[in-house]
Design an enzyme around this catalytic site. Structure first.
Site, PDB file in Angstrom:
ATOM      1  N   SER A 139       0.861  -1.179   0.000  1.00 37.98           N
ATOM      2  CA  SER A 139       0.000   0.000   0.000  1.00 37.98           C
ATOM      3  C   SER A 139       0.898   1.230   0.000  1.00 37.98           C
ATOM      4  O   SER A 139       2.080   1.163   0.365  1.00 37.98           O
ATOM      5  CB  SER A 139      -0.873   0.003   1.261  1.00 37.98           C
ATOM      6  OG  SER A 139      -1.515   1.255   1.459  1.00 37.98           O
ATOM      7  N   TYR A 152      -2.408  -1.569  10.425  1.00 39.55           N
ATOM      8  CA  TYR A 152      -2.350  -1.682   8.966  1.00 39.55           C
ATOM      9  C   TYR A 152      -1.026  -1.129   8.440  1.00 39.55           C
ATOM     10  O   TYR A 152      -0.367  -1.746   7.604  1.00 39.55           O
ATOM     11  CB  TYR A 152      -3.530  -0.932   8.351  1.00 39.55           C
ATOM     12  CG  TYR A 152      -3.631  -1.031   6.854  1.00 39.55           C
ATOM     13  CD1 TYR A 152      -4.199  -2.147   6.258  1.00 39.55           C
ATOM     14  CD2 TYR A 152      -3.180   0.008   6.043  1.00 39.55           C
ATOM     15  CE1 TYR A 152      -4.314  -2.233   4.874  1.00 39.55           C
ATOM     16  CE2 TYR A 152      -3.288  -0.070   4.664  1.00 39.55           C
ATOM     17  CZ  TYR A 152      -3.860  -1.190   4.079  1.00 39.55           C
ATOM     18  OH  TYR A 152      -3.960  -1.271   2.710  1.00 39.55           O
TER      19      TYR A 152
END
Length: 257
Positions: A139, A152
Site C-alpha cells: 500500500s 495496517y
C-alpha cells in the site's frame, strides 16, 4: 505479456484487487487458484465461466498452516506453482491507545504473517522449477503513514521489508519479489463508503471523492483494479526479470509528496 503454462496462487482473491489480478492473469494464459474465506458473486461468476482455468479454495490465511495447504492445493489442481500473489488484507481504524489488541493481532496476521507463511512454502518449489515470481500487495501506507491505522501501516511497512529480504535471498535464482503499493483504489468496498461519507461531510459525491478520499492523491483520480492487475502481469513478464526487491507505486503521486 503472456503467461501461458504458468500457475498462480492469489490470496484474498474473492474481490477487488485480487480478483482483478486473477482475471488479467487468466487473460494472459495463466491458470489460477484463488483463496478467501467466502465467495462473492464476482468470484462465482469467474469460476463458472472458466472452470478449466480457475479454482477456489476456502481458507483462513491467518492460520500458520494455511500456507502449506494452499501451495499443496495449487499443485494438486494444476501441477505447479509459479506465481504467488499475497493480497489478503483487512483494516481497522482507531487511536493507538484505544486500538483493540485482538484487532491488532488479526490485522498483522492477515496482512503480514500470512505472506511469510505462503512465501516460505512456495520458494523451495520455485527454486526447483527454476522460475518464480512473488508479488506482495502492500500500500502507499507501506511507504508513508496516517494516524489511527497503526496495525495496517505496521503490517504494510512489514510487507515491504519482507519483499526486500525475499528478493535478496533469491537474487541468484530466477525468482523475483516485489511489492505493489496502491493508493486509493476504487473497489466495491470503497464505492460503498461514498454515500455514508457524503452524509457525514454534507458533500456531493464529487466533493467527497476529491476533497476527502483523494485528498492525499495528487492525481485526484482513483487507481483501478485493472491497473493493479496490469502491473502484476508486467512483473511476471520477461521485462520484469531484473525488477526485484523494490516497490512499485500505483498511487497517483501520493508518495511523491
Amino acid at each position: 505479456f503472456r503467461l501461458d503454462g504458468k500457475t498462480a496462487l492469489i490470496t484474498g482473491g474473492n474481490r477487488g484487487i485480487g480478483l482483478a489480478i486473477a482475471r488479467l492473469f487468466g487473460e494472459a494464459g495463466a491458470t489460477c487458484v484463488l483463496t478467501s474465506r467466502s465467495q462473492t458473486p464476482g468470484l462465482a461468476a469467474l469460476l463458472e465461466a472458466h472452470p478449466d482455468r480457475y479454482r477456489w479454495v476456502q481458507e483462513d490465511v491467518t492460520d500458520p498452516e494455511a500456507g502449506a495447504r494452499l501451495v499443496a492445493a495449487t499443485c494438486e489442481a494444476f501441477g505447479r506453482l509459479d506465481v504467488l500473489v499475497n493480497n489478503a488484507g483487512n483494516q481497522h481504524v482507531s487511536p493507538i491507545d484505544e486500538f483493540p489488541v485482538e484487532k491488532w493481532d488479526a490485522i498483522i496476521a492477515i496482512n503480514l504473517s500470512s505472506a511469510f507463511h505462503t512465501t516460505a512454502v512456495a520458494l523451495p518449489m520455485m527454486r526447483e522449477a527454476g522460475w518464480g515470481r512473488v508479488i506482495n500487495v502492500a500500500s502507499a501506507h507501506g511507504l508513508t503513514a496516517s494516524p489511527y491505522k497503526s496495525a495496517y501501516i505496521a503490517a504494510k511497512h512489514g510487507i515491504v521489508g519482507l519483499s526486500k529480504t525475499t528478493a535478496l535471498e533469491t537474487a541468484e535464482d530466477p525468482i523475483t519479489c516485489n511489492a505493489i503499493c496502491p493508493g486509493y483504489v476504487l473497489t466495491d468496498i470503497v464505492e460503498k463508503q461514498i454515500p455514508d461519507t457524503m452524509k457525514e461531510y454534507d458533500m456531493s459525491r464529487e466533493e467527497v471523492i476529491k476533497n476527502v478520499m483523494l485528498k492525499r492523491q495528487p492525481s485526484k483520480e482513483f487507481a483501478t483494479v485493472e491497473q493493479l492487475g496490469g502491473t502484476a502481469t508486467f512483473l511476471c513478464s520477461e521485462a520484469g526479470d531484473q525488477i526485484t526487491g523494490t516497490t512499485i507505486s500505483v498511487d497517483g503521486g501520493w508518495t511523491a509528496l
